[in-house]
Design an enzyme around this catalytic site. Structure first.
Site, PDB file in Angstrom:
ATOM      1  N   LYS A 176       0.909  -1.291  -0.225  1.00 30.18           N
ATOM      2  CA  LYS A 176       0.027   0.038  -0.095  1.00 30.18           C
ATOM      3  C   LYS A 176       0.890   1.100  -0.009  1.00 30.18           C
ATOM      4  CE  LYS A 176      -1.907   3.053   2.786  1.00 30.18           C
ATOM      5  NZ  LYS A 176      -1.668   4.271   1.891  1.00 30.18           N
TER       6      LYS A 176
ATOM      7  N   GLU B 169      -1.166   7.531  -0.457  1.00 32.95           N
ATOM      8  CA  GLU B 169      -2.088   8.059  -1.575  1.00 32.95           C
ATOM      9  C   GLU B 169      -1.659   9.156  -2.313  1.00 32.95           C
ATOM     10  OE1 GLU B 169      -3.796   9.230   2.688  1.00 32.95           O
ATOM     11  OE2 GLU B 169      -2.454   7.681   1.721  1.00 32.95           O
TER      12      GLU B 169
ATOM     13  N   GLU C 176       8.510  16.713  15.414  1.00 37.55           N
ATOM     14  CA  GLU C 176       9.126  16.619  14.293  1.00 37.55           C
ATOM     15  C   GLU C 176       8.354  17.403  13.424  1.00 37.55           C
ATOM     16  OE1 GLU C 176      10.259  12.659  11.320  1.00 37.55           O
ATOM     17  OE2 GLU C 176       8.116  12.561  12.424  1.00 37.55           O
TER      18      GLU C 176
ATOM     19  N   GLY D 151      10.476   3.690  16.451  1.00 43.10           N
ATOM     20  CA  GLY D 151      10.094   2.385  15.998  1.00 43.10           C
ATOM     21  C   GLY D 151      10.744   0.976  16.425  1.00 43.10           C
TER      22      GLY D 151
END
Length: 480
Positions: free
Chosen positions: A170, A173, A380, A453
């Site tokens: 994916k 977009e 960030e 992460g």
């Protein structure tokens, strides 16, 4: 969309994606979008491809040959891939070309890893032969960001395929087109249908459905920390492993004895390349007081001299931000810092001139007059905004550099190697550069500490990330 080795139309009732060129504000094209039904169909297609053992049962040299042919196809269509990325996220042409080469090299690297990495015979503690072998998960969902789509797609798809999995990719977009072309290139290279499906769509419609799908057994995600938390929550309920490469607020450190000119060039490149839209951007520059004024003056001069222009203009050094909404978010954060008392030494505005006013541009910005507790130094920004903060000594530096929720990358400039080593070991970051910055190798593990992460991509372990380990015991005693 790309499902089962062929193109697929958009899902009924789901609005197509409209790709906008951030350099001009013009529409590039529209792309079909998936919804829950198409996502389910693509996952089931991938599941069937993974279960028939055509791919996972293929001899490693054969799998490696197909991965190498994918790299060949990417190189043959490098200008097309680079142009798609440039049109969709605004990176300058030169950087797009470099990233396509890097993505192709990633497929070549994992072709080599696939062919040469074996299982292990473990030390026996009885009358048996014991081995550790590595099996694919089955269906892996790879969710990639808009800032460097080509490199991120290769960094996930290549090792996941090398490990024997089927992948549902994916893309963001904002930048769906390079992933769609990668799907076609992989098919033309001989990858069996269903092993790489590409689903353009939103995170809410496609990303969430992928993560929650019961047939998806592993998720690899690069993106924002809050999205990573939501993925981890769903994965915890499924008892499903995840790899999460998330945000950063990387410290870039200059000691008094540093080669100042080289350090300044690296700091500027580390924050302004790609318009600062990189997870490893060195967005906090910590400068020892003895060279603080000199470093700041040179950084301001460097920022003012950078050529902000259309991405394909000759000599362009910095293009627009990827979207107008993101540009406005960056501008709002800088304005909030200004109101809070920060000194905007240069930038902090949109560029002038008819050539750029239609695009999502923002000037390279240097901020001083703050300490590390300021909001602008903790959040960030993901834009071309550098915070410069003085420090006194090594202990002061380490305390400030580690005073962040993030821990992705860091840089150190000093002529004193023992000090560089001490500081490198003390920094809470997954990557430390010493007297260089933003050098990246597909052979070296990459990932973050703290809110940056979980897991490590790249390297041989980057393929093992997409496999689960199985112990096999063979009795060596009499069987009669």
């Amino acid at each position: 969309m790309w499902i089962g080795g062929e193109t697929a139309d958009g899902e009924a009732g789901v609005a197509p994606l409209v790709s906008v060129n951030p350099a001009t504000g013009e529409t590039n094209h529209t792309v079909a979008a998936a919804g829950a039904q198409t996502t389910d169909a693509a996952v089931r297609n991938a599941h069937d491809a993974a279960r028939d053992r055509t791919w996972r049962g293929m001899q490693p040299p054969q799998r490696a040959r197909i991965l190498s042919r994918i790299a060949d196809g990417m190189e043959a269509r490098s200008d097309e891939l680079a142009r798609l990325q440039m049109l969709e996220n605004g990176k300058v042409w030169r950087e797009c070309q470099v990233q396509v080469k890097s993505a192709a090299a990633t497929f070549r690297y994992y072709a080599g890893v696939c062919e040469t990495t074996g299982s292990e015979v473990t030390p026996s503690r009885g009358d048996y032969l014991s081995m550790a072998v590595h099996e694919p998960y089955g269906v892996v969902a790879a969710i990639t960001p808009w800032n460097s789509p080509m490199t991120m797609e290769a960094q996930k798809v290549a090792p996941a395929l090398a490990a024997g999995n089927a992948v549902v990719l994916k893309p963001s977009e904002i930048t769906p087109s390079t992933a769609l072309l990668l799907g076609r290139i992989a098919h033309e290279a001989g990858l069996p249908p269903g092993l790489l499906n590409v689903l353009p769509g939103t995170g809410q419609q496609v990303g969430a459905a992928l993560v929650a799908h019961p047939l998806v057994r592993m998720v690899s995600f690069t993106g924002g920390t809050e999205s990573g938390r939501r993925i981890a929550e769903v994965a915890a309920r499924k008892l499903m492993p995840v790899a999460l490469e998330l945000g950063g607020k990387s410290p870039h450190i200059v000691f008094d004895d540093a080669a100042v000119d080289a350090a300044v060039a690296a700091i500027a490149g580390g924050i302004f390349e790609g318009s600062g839209q990189s997870c490893v951007s060195g967005s906090r520059a910590f400068v020892q007081r003895g060279v603080y004024d000199r470093v700041v003056a040179q950084l301001v001069a460097t920022a003012r001299a950078l050529r902000v222009d259309l991405p394909d203009a000759p000599g362009a050094e910095m293009g627009p931000l990827a979207t107008f909404a993101h540009r406005d978010r960056v501008a709002a954060m800088v304005e909030a810092a200004r109101v809070a008392g920060a000194d905007i030494l240069t930038g902090g505005t949109r560029p002038d001139g008819d050539r750029l006013t239609r695009g999502a541009y923002y000037q390279p910005t240097v901020i001083a007059g703050i300490d590390n507790r300021a909001a602008i130094a903790q959040q960030e920004i993901f834009g071309p905004v550098l915070c410069v903060i003085p420090f006194d000594d090594e202990d002061d530096l380490i305390a400030q550099a580690n005073d962040s929720a993030f821990g992705l990358a860091s840089g150190i400039w000093t002529a004193d190697f023992p000090r560089a080593w001490r500081v490198a070991r003390a920094l809470e970051a997954g990557t430390v550069w010493i007297n260089t910055y933003k050098q990246l190798s597909v052979a070296t593990p990459f990932g973050g500490f703290k809110d940056s992460g979980l897991g490590r991509e790249k390297g041989i372990g980057g393929m093992r990330l997409y496999q689960q380990t199985k112990g096999i015991y063979v009795g060596m005693g009499a069987t009669a």
